[in-house]
Design an enzyme around this catalytic site. Sequence first.
Site, PDB file in Angstrom:
ATOM      1  N   ASN A   9      27.642  96.001 102.449  1.00 25.73           N
ATOM      2  CA  ASN A   9      28.978  96.393 101.989  1.00 25.73           C
ATOM      3  C   ASN A   9      29.747  95.099 101.721  1.00 25.73           C
ATOM      4  O   ASN A   9      30.162  94.422 102.663  1.00 25.73           O
ATOM      5  CB  ASN A   9      29.667  97.229 103.072  1.00 25.73           C
ATOM      6  CG  ASN A   9      31.120  97.521 102.742  1.00 25.73           C
ATOM      7  OD1 ASN A   9      31.574  97.267 101.617  1.00 25.73           O
ATOM      8  ND2 ASN A   9      31.858  98.044 103.708  1.00 25.73           N
ATOM      9  N   LYS A  11      32.625  94.723 100.537  1.00 24.09           N
ATOM     10  CA  LYS A  11      34.079  94.881 100.697  1.00 24.09           C
ATOM     11  C   LYS A  11      34.804  94.250  99.493  1.00 24.09           C
ATOM     12  O   LYS A  11      34.260  94.272  98.390  1.00 24.09           O
ATOM     13  CB  LYS A  11      34.531  94.286 102.037  1.00 24.09           C
ATOM     14  CG  LYS A  11      33.700  94.870 103.199  1.00 24.09           C
ATOM     15  CD  LYS A  11      34.278  94.609 104.559  1.00 24.09           C
ATOM     16  CE  LYS A  11      33.378  95.254 105.610  1.00 24.09           C
ATOM     17  NZ  LYS A  11      33.896  95.136 106.966  1.00 24.09           N
ATOM     18  N   HIS A  97      34.983 104.595 105.366  1.00 20.36           N
ATOM     19  CA  HIS A  97      34.899 103.332 106.109  1.00 20.36           C
ATOM     20  C   HIS A  97      36.153 103.181 106.978  1.00 20.36           C
ATOM     21  O   HIS A  97      37.242 103.593 106.569  1.00 20.36           O
ATOM     22  CB  HIS A  97      34.773 102.153 105.145  1.00 20.36           C
ATOM     23  CG  HIS A  97      34.404 100.882 105.850  1.00 20.36           C
ATOM     24  ND1 HIS A  97      35.338 100.117 106.510  1.00 20.36           N
ATOM     25  CD2 HIS A  97      33.216 100.277 106.058  1.00 20.36           C
ATOM     26  CE1 HIS A  97      34.729  99.083 107.068  1.00 20.36           C
ATOM     27  NE2 HIS A  97      33.439  99.160 106.810  1.00 20.36           N
ATOM     28  N   GLU A  99      38.021 100.799 107.479  1.00 17.55           N
ATOM     29  CA  GLU A  99      39.123 100.085 106.822  1.00 17.55           C
ATOM     30  C   GLU A  99      39.929 101.033 105.938  1.00 17.55           C
ATOM     31  O   GLU A  99      41.132 100.846 105.757  1.00 17.55           O
ATOM     32  CB  GLU A  99      38.557  98.887 106.037  1.00 17.55           C
ATOM     33  CG  GLU A  99      38.174  97.752 106.991  1.00 17.55           C
ATOM     34  CD  GLU A  99      37.005  96.898 106.553  1.00 17.55           C
ATOM     35  OE1 GLU A  99      36.667  96.878 105.366  1.00 17.55           O
ATOM     36  OE2 GLU A  99      36.416  96.240 107.444  1.00 17.55           O
ATOM     37  N   GLU A 167      29.840 102.698 112.910  1.00 13.28           N
ATOM     38  CA  GLU A 167      30.409 101.350 112.937  1.00 13.28           C
ATOM     39  C   GLU A 167      31.567 101.329 113.933  1.00 13.28           C
ATOM     40  O   GLU A 167      32.694 101.731 113.583  1.00 13.28           O
ATOM     41  CB  GLU A 167      30.933 100.969 111.553  1.00 13.28           C
ATOM     42  CG  GLU A 167      29.887 100.996 110.461  1.00 13.28           C
ATOM     43  CD  GLU A 167      30.275 100.118 109.289  1.00 13.28           C
ATOM     44  OE1 GLU A 167      29.553  99.157 109.036  1.00 13.28           O
ATOM     45  OE2 GLU A 167      31.311 100.365 108.654  1.00 13.28           O
ATOM     46  N   GLY A 173      33.366  92.659 111.963  1.00 14.32           N
ATOM     47  CA  GLY A 173      33.902  91.338 111.647  1.00 14.32           C
ATOM     48  C   GLY A 173      34.335  90.528 112.853  1.00 14.32           C
ATOM     49  O   GLY A 173      35.032  89.525 112.715  1.00 14.32           O
ATOM     50  N   SER A 213      29.005  93.529 112.823  1.00 16.79           N
ATOM     51  CA  SER A 213      28.504  92.207 113.233  1.00 16.79           C
ATOM     52  C   SER A 213      26.980  92.119 113.318  1.00 16.79           C
ATOM     53  O   SER A 213      26.442  91.447 114.198  1.00 16.79           O
ATOM     54  CB  SER A 213      29.146  91.779 114.560  1.00 16.79           C
ATOM     55  OG  SER A 213      30.550  91.628 114.395  1.00 16.79           O
TER      56      SER A 213
HETATM   57  P1  13P Z   1      30.618  93.095 109.478  1.00 18.69           P
HETATM   58  O1  13P Z   1      29.107  93.097 109.300  1.00 18.69           O
HETATM   59  O2  13P Z   1      31.293  91.986 108.749  1.00 18.69           O
HETATM   60  O3  13P Z   1      30.984  93.186 110.924  1.00 18.69           O
HETATM   61  O4  13P Z   1      31.159  94.436 108.781  1.00 18.69           O
HETATM   62  C1  13P Z   1      30.560  95.633 109.048  1.00 18.69           C
HETATM   63  C2  13P Z   1      31.079  96.646 108.100  1.00 18.69           C
HETATM   64  O5  13P Z   1      32.242  97.014 108.150  1.00 18.69           O
HETATM   65  C3  13P Z   1      30.164  97.180 107.080  1.00 18.69           C
HETATM   66  O6  13P Z   1      30.679  98.294 106.453  1.00 18.69           O
END
Ligand code: 13P
Length: 251
Positions: A9, A11, A97, A99, A167, A173, A213
């Site tokens: 992803n 983003k 997601h 976010e 997740e 992150g 992560s």
């Molecule tokens: P990270 O791998 O940067 O922690 O992000 C995970 C994520 O949100 C994938 O959709």
Amino acid sequence: MRRKLIAGNWKMNELKSEGLQLAQAVFEKCGNRNLPFDVLICPPMSLLGLVADLPHGACGIGSQDVAETTKASGAFTGDVSAVMVKDLGATHAIVGHSERRTMHGETDAVVRQKAENAIQAGLTAVICIGETEAERESGDALNVVSRQIKGSVPAIATAENCVIAYEPVWAIGTGKTPTTADVAEVHTAVRAELQKLLGAEIADEMRILYGGSVKPGNAKELLAVENVDGALIGGASLKIADFWGIAETQL
Ligand code: 13P
């Protein structure tokens, strides 16, 4: 038999030239080899069509969202429908997601509608769920993910048109990951919830990814956990060495 899915992803990252280079590098790694796992990349909407136009073999290409409306087109400024995403050549769409749930107030009902739109358009929906740090600390993680599964997974979901991504919000992150025991506990609970919702036949074949992560250094351990059928990778999907370093743990 559930094949593992290694999904990136991106983003809101990558301008055109770097994004196309990154996509090209992934496609070269996939090559024509018969890999024992599936690969998916989800670039930002700005690059989706360009990436999908590159020869990409069996590598899946996904959007990071689709519009909530059931209409394929119309007066929805800024939105992109699942039909449009499919038309660009995509195979998958991430929905729900954390976010988007957090920054755009998306509820389970919205996520379920988006998943249904993606599936109706012929895409595989990657439905994201996961608890916050406060929910984990108050011992509520299993309740939260069960509620999200019940609320976000549409009745038309099958193992072919739907993937779940667990997740934990606090692991995204941050460099923090749950213990393998905690991952096993949640993934087993998610599978049980899917069995109740969709029946054992569908639920037992549906892939449940772990995200948060994931790095080359922890991927082997996380992906070996029972009921973990792949990874949804954020930061580490932006560097080919890291993304493929994760994938290679499954060779
Ligand atoms: P990270 O791998 O940067 O922690 O992000 C995970 C994520 O949100 C994938 O959709």
